[in-house]
Scaffold this motif. Structure first.
Motif, PDB file in Angstrom:
ATOM      1  N   PHE A 449       8.474  10.972   8.759  1.00 49.15           N
ATOM      2  CA  PHE A 449       7.924   9.851   7.813  1.00 49.15           C
ATOM      3  C   PHE A 449       6.999   8.941   8.676  1.00 49.15           C
ATOM      4  CE2 PHE A 449       8.556   5.656   5.631  1.00 49.15           C
ATOM      5  CZ  PHE A 449       8.639   5.991   4.466  1.00 49.15           C
ATOM      6  N   LEU A 450       7.332   8.486   9.687  1.00 47.52           N
ATOM      7  CA  LEU A 450       6.631   7.699  10.461  1.00 47.52           C
ATOM      8  C   LEU A 450       5.076   8.215  10.645  1.00 47.52           C
ATOM      9  CD1 LEU A 450       9.187   6.013  12.930  1.00 47.52           C
ATOM     10  CD2 LEU A 450       8.321   5.134  10.941  1.00 47.52           C
ATOM     11  N   GLY A 451       5.179   9.535  10.920  1.00 49.19           N
ATOM     12  CA  GLY A 451       4.012  10.224  11.136  1.00 49.19           C
ATOM     13  C   GLY A 451       3.031  10.099  10.000  1.00 49.19           C
ATOM     14  N   LEU A 452       3.762  10.426   8.784  1.00 47.56           N
ATOM     15  CA  LEU A 452       2.663  10.124   7.471  1.00 47.56           C
ATOM     16  C   LEU A 452       2.278   8.818   7.297  1.00 47.56           C
ATOM     17  CD1 LEU A 452       5.000  12.430   5.062  1.00 47.56           C
ATOM     18  CD2 LEU A 452       2.982  13.037   6.136  1.00 47.56           C
ATOM     19  N   GLN A 453       2.914   7.856   7.713  1.00 49.06           N
ATOM     20  CA  GLN A 453       2.520   6.639   7.412  1.00 49.06           C
ATOM     21  C   GLN A 453       1.461   6.228   8.454  1.00 49.06           C
ATOM     22  OE1 GLN A 453       6.142   4.014   7.602  1.00 49.06           O
ATOM     23  NE2 GLN A 453       5.973   3.588   5.528  1.00 49.06           N
ATOM     24  N   GLN A 454       1.713   6.893   9.601  1.00 53.22           N
ATOM     25  CA  GLN A 454       0.693   6.503  10.792  1.00 53.22           C
ATOM     26  C   GLN A 454      -0.647   7.132  10.250  1.00 53.22           C
ATOM     27  OE1 GLN A 454       1.554   7.389  14.542  1.00 53.22           O
ATOM     28  NE2 GLN A 454       0.203   6.285  15.841  1.00 53.22           N
ATOM     29  N   GLU A 455      -0.482   8.599   9.899  1.00 55.44           N
ATOM     30  CA  GLU A 455      -1.648   9.324   9.532  1.00 55.44           C
ATOM     31  C   GLU A 455      -2.461   8.737   8.435  1.00 55.44           C
ATOM     32  OE1 GLU A 455      -1.630  13.511   7.094  1.00 55.44           O
ATOM     33  OE2 GLU A 455      -0.968  13.578   9.130  1.00 55.44           O
ATOM     34  N   GLY A 456      -1.748   8.061   7.367  1.00 50.72           N
ATOM     35  CA  GLY A 456      -2.427   7.200   6.403  1.00 50.72           C
ATOM     36  C   GLY A 456      -2.983   8.108   5.324  1.00 50.72           C
ATOM     37  N   ALA A 457      -3.624   7.573   4.144  1.00 54.63           N
ATOM     38  CA  ALA A 457      -4.317   8.117   3.203  1.00 54.63           C
ATOM     39  C   ALA A 457      -5.800   8.647   3.454  1.00 54.63           C
ATOM     40  CB  ALA A 457      -3.965   7.234   1.996  1.00 54.63           C
ATOM     41  N   GLY A 458      -6.415   7.994   4.302  1.00 52.35           N
ATOM     42  CA  GLY A 458      -7.681   7.906   4.704  1.00 52.35           C
ATOM     43  C   GLY A 458      -8.519   6.870   3.785  1.00 52.35           C
ATOM     44  N   PHE A 459      -7.852   5.878   3.395  1.00 58.16           N
ATOM     45  CA  PHE A 459      -8.443   4.588   3.233  1.00 58.16           C
ATOM     46  C   PHE A 459      -7.618   3.498   3.291  1.00 58.16           C
ATOM     47  CE2 PHE A 459      -6.271   6.559  -0.534  1.00 58.16           C
ATOM     48  CZ  PHE A 459      -5.518   5.230  -1.120  1.00 58.16           C
ATOM     49  N   ASN A 460      -7.850   2.167   3.292  1.00 53.14           N
ATOM     50  CA  ASN A 460      -6.910   1.113   3.369  1.00 53.14           C
ATOM     51  C   ASN A 460      -6.228   0.841   2.102  1.00 53.14           C
ATOM     52  OD1 ASN A 460      -5.744  -1.211   4.421  1.00 53.14           O
ATOM     53  ND2 ASN A 460      -7.575  -2.281   4.783  1.00 53.14           N
ATOM     54  N   ALA A 461      -4.820   1.027   2.322  1.00 50.23           N
ATOM     55  CA  ALA A 461      -4.299   0.610   0.815  1.00 50.23           C
ATOM     56  C   ALA A 461      -3.975  -0.672   0.730  1.00 50.23           C
ATOM     57  CB  ALA A 461      -3.003   1.661   0.663  1.00 50.23           C
ATOM     58  N   GLY A 462      -3.993  -1.466   1.828  1.00 49.45           N
ATOM     59  CA  GLY A 462      -3.576  -2.860   1.961  1.00 49.45           C
ATOM     60  C   GLY A 462      -4.255  -3.769   1.221  1.00 49.45           C
ATOM     61  N   GLY A 463      -3.769  -4.720   0.370  1.00 52.40           N
ATOM     62  CA  GLY A 463      -4.634  -5.840  -0.104  1.00 52.40           C
ATOM     63  C   GLY A 463      -5.531  -5.389  -1.317  1.00 52.40           C
ATOM     64  N   LEU A 464      -5.088  -4.038  -1.681  1.00 50.55           N
ATOM     65  CA  LEU A 464      -5.783  -3.614  -3.056  1.00 50.55           C
ATOM     66  C   LEU A 464      -4.839  -3.654  -4.326  1.00 50.55           C
ATOM     67  CD1 LEU A 464      -8.641  -2.079  -3.064  1.00 50.55           C
ATOM     68  CD2 LEU A 464      -7.368   0.212  -2.667  1.00 50.55           C
ATOM     69  N   TRP A 465      -5.602  -4.255  -5.265  1.00 58.89           N
ATOM     70  CA  TRP A 465      -4.988  -4.154  -6.643  1.00 58.89           C
ATOM     71  C   TRP A 465      -5.680  -3.230  -7.382  1.00 58.89           C
ATOM     72  CZ3 TRP A 465      -7.357  -5.099 -11.426  1.00 58.89           C
ATOM     73  CH2 TRP A 465      -6.499  -5.654 -12.305  1.00 58.89           C
ATOM     74  N   THR A 466      -4.980  -2.358  -8.331  1.00 60.01           N
ATOM     75  CA  THR A 466      -5.255  -1.740  -9.331  1.00 60.01           C
ATOM     76  C   THR A 466      -4.888  -1.505 -10.534  1.00 60.01           C
ATOM     77  OG1 THR A 466      -3.551   0.070  -8.459  1.00 60.01           O
ATOM     78  CG2 THR A 466      -5.509  -0.074  -7.134  1.00 60.01           C
ATOM     79  N   ALA A 467      -5.639  -1.201 -11.578  1.00 55.05           N
ATOM     80  CA  ALA A 467      -5.184  -1.294 -12.873  1.00 55.05           C
ATOM     81  C   ALA A 467      -5.989  -0.245 -13.911  1.00 55.05           C
ATOM     82  CB  ALA A 467      -5.091  -2.752 -13.495  1.00 55.05           C
ATOM     83  N   ARG A 468      -5.289   0.361 -14.815  1.00 53.84           N
ATOM     84  CA  ARG A 468      -6.058   1.461 -15.569  1.00 53.84           C
ATOM     85  C   ARG A 468      -6.740   0.481 -16.870  1.00 53.84           C
ATOM     86  NH1 ARG A 468      -6.612   6.181 -14.616  1.00 53.84           N
ATOM     87  NH2 ARG A 468      -7.053   6.902 -16.713  1.00 53.84           N
ATOM     88  N   ILE A 469      -7.594   1.392 -17.381  1.00 56.68           N
ATOM     89  CA  ILE A 469      -8.110   0.842 -18.839  1.00 56.68           C
ATOM     90  C   ILE A 469      -8.657   1.680 -19.670  1.00 56.68           C
ATOM     91  CG2 ILE A 469     -10.539   0.281 -18.262  1.00 56.68           C
ATOM     92  CD1 ILE A 469     -10.007  -2.335 -19.992  1.00 56.68           C
ATOM     93  N   ALA A 470      -8.221   1.893 -21.056  1.00 59.23           N
ATOM     94  CA  ALA A 470      -8.880   2.776 -21.848  1.00 59.23           C
ATOM     95  C   ALA A 470      -9.761   2.275 -23.002  1.00 59.23           C
ATOM     96  CB  ALA A 470      -7.685   3.661 -22.432  1.00 59.23           C
ATOM     97  N   LEU A 471     -11.021   2.441 -23.112  1.00 55.89           N
ATOM     98  CA  LEU A 471     -11.819   2.181 -24.247  1.00 55.89           C
ATOM     99  C   LEU A 471     -11.670   3.017 -25.477  1.00 55.89           C
ATOM    100  CD1 LEU A 471     -15.097   1.539 -22.266  1.00 55.89           C
ATOM    101  CD2 LEU A 471     -13.083  -0.110 -22.548  1.00 55.89           C
ATOM    102  N   PRO A 472     -11.250   2.274 -26.705  1.00 54.54           N
ATOM    103  CA  PRO A 472     -11.279   3.266 -27.868  1.00 54.54           C
ATOM    104  C   PRO A 472     -12.477   3.707 -28.386  1.00 54.54           C
ATOM    105  CG  PRO A 472     -10.999   0.805 -28.128  1.00 54.54           C
ATOM    106  CD  PRO A 472     -10.979   0.858 -26.862  1.00 54.54           C
ATOM    107  N   ARG A 473     -12.549   5.163 -28.550  1.00 51.50           N
ATOM    108  CA  ARG A 473     -13.704   5.558 -29.121  1.00 51.50           C
ATOM    109  C   ARG A 473     -14.086   5.151 -30.446  1.00 51.50           C
ATOM    110  NH1 ARG A 473     -14.994  10.604 -26.480  1.00 51.50           N
ATOM    111  NH2 ARG A 473     -14.245  10.505 -24.520  1.00 51.50           N
ATOM    112  N   THR A 474     -13.397   4.566 -31.343  1.00 50.58           N
ATOM    113  CA  THR A 474     -13.848   4.118 -32.370  1.00 50.58           C
ATOM    114  C   THR A 474     -14.780   2.925 -32.488  1.00 50.58           C
ATOM    115  OG1 THR A 474     -11.526   2.890 -32.559  1.00 50.58           O
ATOM    116  CG2 THR A 474     -11.663   4.966 -33.670  1.00 50.58           C
ATOM    117  N   ARG A 475     -14.528   2.146 -31.339  1.00 53.69           N
ATOM    118  CA  ARG A 475     -15.467   0.834 -31.181  1.00 53.69           C
ATOM    119  C   ARG A 475     -16.573   1.211 -30.276  1.00 53.69           C
ATOM    120  NH1 ARG A 475     -13.280  -3.484 -29.579  1.00 53.69           N
ATOM    121  NH2 ARG A 475     -11.259  -2.731 -28.989  1.00 53.69           N
TER     122      ARG A 475
END
Length: 810
Positions: A449-475
């Motif tokens: 588990f600690l090895g996976l955390q140290q290995e990381g994801a290949g990017f910096n996840a700290g301080g990153l806010w994320t959200a999804r959005i979907a635009l209606p095709r009707t408009r």
């Protein structure tokens, strides 16, 4: 018989009342061990034993396209033409349904809300045998273009958005600006395994183009079937493979593509879709807690051996007065059973808390809720009976071997024979061995588990806010409007306080998305029988890589606007197709693009994990410019010096200013997404650490108890040794030597058990070594040191014996 049992129970309770410390310790030890077993069994019951929440759920299967020769595509979803063929031709299926999910904006009373909408063939509700609680389900006539403006609500949307009003049927609901007529409400708790929470269900109406062979390979859906009575999974898989072969023979599927990818249809039990590889891990955890129970039984058995030794005079008097061996054994068993039942009752309370811990670790899933139900409680009291018999067996054996008449002639002297000593020593060795194995298992999981955390994801996840959005095709009808909206949103997000970078992507890492497809590389022709290039495909803005702090190792990042078609690839793709050469300037495209629509590679980035920290990031990835491969829905990633939680309100307000009918959804920090992906590694690690800690404590107490009891039994012998000139250090060394021998034997056996456990863990979890010398050394030294410390206490007591006082007592 019943009268005798009640008499024994009353006698046991009176006896235990005179020894509250002994009773409390025994009940506590059993409660911890039985509670741990109950906790894990409740999880195992939910995932593996309890029937699925559907009528005859064992006949339900997931059916999907499979490319076994392509990395990560053994389960590729279902293309519409494949679904139609299988529903018509697979004789083993009673019925088959298809489901696709996506986000839509729900408007009505209150603020707009993004919900997940499920498009389903009407056959889904027949497959799952689900009837609505209100209204009806849509039918085949409504699953056609133009007639599909009807909706069935989930119970949660009915309650939260419509106040559980019974007259909701016949009202309209607005999704992405489109009016749909509500025709029904589904039962509370209904979900489709593997599809997540779905708020509204609408008919899956196929366009004529979607039912043609041109749609093959577009697996954005999943299909679910019900086996006919008497049909088998093996027979269904044979039929699915035969359908694929028929299409190859008819020229519908190119034989070259089949040989390169291994394309076929497959089915598996619906339960497996959610349980996956969890089965083996749950069985390993259950075996671990059974080991804890065995350690507890050994500990309690040692306590009861000491208890029998204390009661030896009493039992001898009973025997002298005519009590047979059976009656004496009944007394021991009654005491053991009473303690075990009390331990089980306390264990149920501990198990309730244990299940809350497991829920907090994120293991519970819709359709697999944990509960202390009747089968689990039956298991609990079965474990209590096992613990009672297991802990009573050694004292019963010692009692049967003992010469109780000798105890009468010994004038009240409390002692035990060699058989009792040997039993106690064997029990301590077993405790140490099992504890070493559990400690090594916990150490291996923690290190991984600690090895996976140290290995990381290949990017910096700290301080990153994320959200999804979907635009209606009707408009938002034109692709140009999609990019325009994304540009405006990104500008507003970058203007928020503390924001240093913001980007857009078709999908986020660690969000469960699987955007993949076959590629063409200019100048590369796959050799015969070799699969064409296949890669993950991500559409991103120029701010995405800076937001995630993914460096461009060669070349450059995208510009805000590109004059020519460009692409960025990861190091996996660059190294595979241009080893030792420069990938910059090479040209790629998706096979679905027009033959002359090439994209020039302008940059190379490191490989990034997309699904989980535990994955091996060897799947190739290509990134496209979001204005050149436009999408109507996606996600924003915003890097800020402020806490990501503080961005939700201003980001939501920014969206509302642009379009009050839109709403963000699936709002999370990237740290939370990454942490959630580690659930399959975190849960067994935490539980195993807890179990190993309990085993460690019980083993150390066991060593102390045995040596302390041995010193008590040998007090006269020790006094004689001292009176004859033995030094105190010799007496201490004698007792420590006895403890050291037990520890060494137990540790040696435990290392062998640890290797077997390591092999089992390594087969299930990446980065777990079957034999890790460092972890084994830490476990053995840690437990051995603590056990030696526990041995030192009775050794010190033995060394301090006053021979005159001890001999006077004898």
């Amino acid at each position: 018989m019943l009268t005798a049992i009640l008499q024994n129970v009353r006698r046991v309770l009176r006896t235990l009342g005179r020894r509250p410390m002994y009773a409390t310790i025994t009940i506590l030890v059993l409660a911890i061990a039985i509670g741990a077993n109950t906790t894990v069994f409740s999880v195992l019951d939910a995932f593996l034993l309890r029937p699925l929440p559907y009528l005859e759920g064992d006949r339900l299967v997931a059916v999907y396209d499979s490319y076994p020769k392509l990395v990560g595509l053994d389960m590729a979803g279902t293309a519409i033409p494949d679904y139609l063929e299988r529903r018509a031709q697979a004789k083993s299926l009673e019925d088959l349904a298809i489901v696709a999910t996506g986000a839509r904006t729900l408007r009505g009373d209150g603020a707009p809300e993004e919900i997940i909408v499920g498009r389903a063939s009407p056959s889904l509700f027949n497959v799952l045998r689900v009837a609505p609680t209100l209204g009806r389900i849509f039918d085949d006539a409504e699953a056609t273009i133009g007639n599909d403006r009807v909706a069935v609500l989930s119970d949660s949307v009915w309650r939260t958005r419509f106040g559980a009003r019974p007259d909701v049927v016949g009202r309209d609901i607005r999704l992405n600006g489109e009016e749909l007529r509500i025709i029904g409400v589904l039962p509370k708790g209904f979900s489709v395994i593997g599809q997540g929470p779905i708020g509204v269900w609408v008919p899956f109406a196929f366009t004529p183009a979607q039912m043609t062979d041109a749609e093959r390979g577009r697996q954005f859906s999943m299909s679910f079937g019900r086996l006919r009575s008497g049909a088998t999974l093996e027979g269904l898989n044979t039929e699915l493979a035969a359908i694929a072969q028929q299409n190859i023979a008819a020229g519908v599927l190119p034989r070259e593509a089949f040989e390169a990818t291994g394309f076929t249809g497959k089915a598996q039990p619906l339960r497996n879709l959610q349980v996956g590889n969890l089965e083996s891990m749950l069985l390993i955890l259950q075996a671990s807690v059974l080991a804890v129970l065995l350690i507890a039984c050994a500990n309690v058995a040692n306590l009861q051996l000491a208890r029998v030794a204390e009661r030896r005079k009493e039992l001898a008097m009973r025997a002298a007065l005519g009590a047979g061996a059976r009656r004496l054994i009944h007394l021991v068993l009654a005491e053991s059973m009473t303690l075990a039942l009390l331990g089980a009752l306390a264990g149920v309370v501990l198990a309730a808390g244990g299940l809350e811990l497991v829920r907090a670790l994120g293991l519970e899933q819709p359709g697999f809720e944990f509960a202390l139900n009747a089968p689990v409680l039956a298991f609990t009291f079965g474990m209590a009976a096992f613990a009672a018999m297991g802990s009573a067996l050694p004292p019963v054996i010692a009692l049967l071997r003992d010469d109780l008449m000798l105890a009468v002639r010994e004038a009240g002297r409390v002692s035990a024979g060699r058989g009792a000593h040997a039993l106690r020593n064997a029990l301590v060795v077993a405790q140490i061995a099992m504890s070493v194995a559990l400690l090594v298992g916990a150490g291996l999981l923690t290190k991984s588990f600690l090895g996976l955390q140290q290995e990381g994801a290949g990017f910096n996840a700290g301080g990153l806010w994320t959200a999804r959005i979907a635009l209606p095709r009707t408009r938002y009808t034109e692709p140009e409007t999609w990019a325009a909206f994304e540009d405006q949103t990104l500008a507003r997000l970058r203007a928020l306080p503390g924001v240093s970078a913001a980007g857009f992507t078709v999908s986020l890492p660690f969000s469960g998305s699987n955007n993949q497809g076959s590629m063409a590389i200019d100048g590369f022709v796959p050799p015969p029988g070799v699969a064409p290039p296949h890669a993950q495909s991500w559409t991103i803005s120029e701010g995405y890589l800076p937001a995630l702090q993914i460096p461009v190792t060669t070349g450059r990042n995208f510009a805000a606007t590109e004059a020519e078609r460009v692409a960025i690839v990861d190091q996996n793709l660059a190294s595979k197709y241009w080893p030792g050469a420069n990938a910059l300037g090479q040209r790629v495209r998706m096979v679905t693009d027009p033959p002359d629509q090439w994209y020039t590679i302008v940059g190379v980035v490191p490989a990034v994990k997309q699904g989980s920290l535990a994955e091996d990031p060897r799947k190739e990835t290509v990134y496209w410019h979001y204005k050149q491969r436009q999408v109507s829905g996606g996600a924003f990633a915003v890097r800020s010096a402020l806490s990501p939680d503080l961005l939700t309100r201003p980001a939501t307000a920014a969206i509302a200013e642009l379009d009050p009918d839109l709403a963000l959804f699936n709002i999370q920090s990237m740290d939370a997404r990454v942490a959630r992906s580690l659930g399959p590694q975190r849960t067994p690690m935490v539980l195993t650490i807890v179990f190993a800690a309990v085993a460690f404590f019980l083993a150390v107490i066991g060593v102390y108890g045995v040596l302390s009891w041995a010193v008590t039994q040998r007090i006269g012998e020790i006094a004689v040794r001292v009176a004859l000139g033995a030094q105190r250090r010799d007496i201490g060394r004698m007792v420590l030597g006895q403890g050291g021998r037990l520890i060494m034997i137990g540790a040696a056996i435990g290392v062998a058990g640890a290797w077997a456990l390591g092999v089992a863990l390594a087969s299930q979890i990446r980065n777990v070594s079957a034999l890790d010398p460092v972890v084994i050394a830490i476990a053995v030294v840690g437990l051995g040191g603590a056990a030696l410390l526990a041995s030192w206490l009775p050794a010190r007591r033995a060394a301090g014996v006053d021979p005159m006082q001890a001999l006077r007592g004898e």
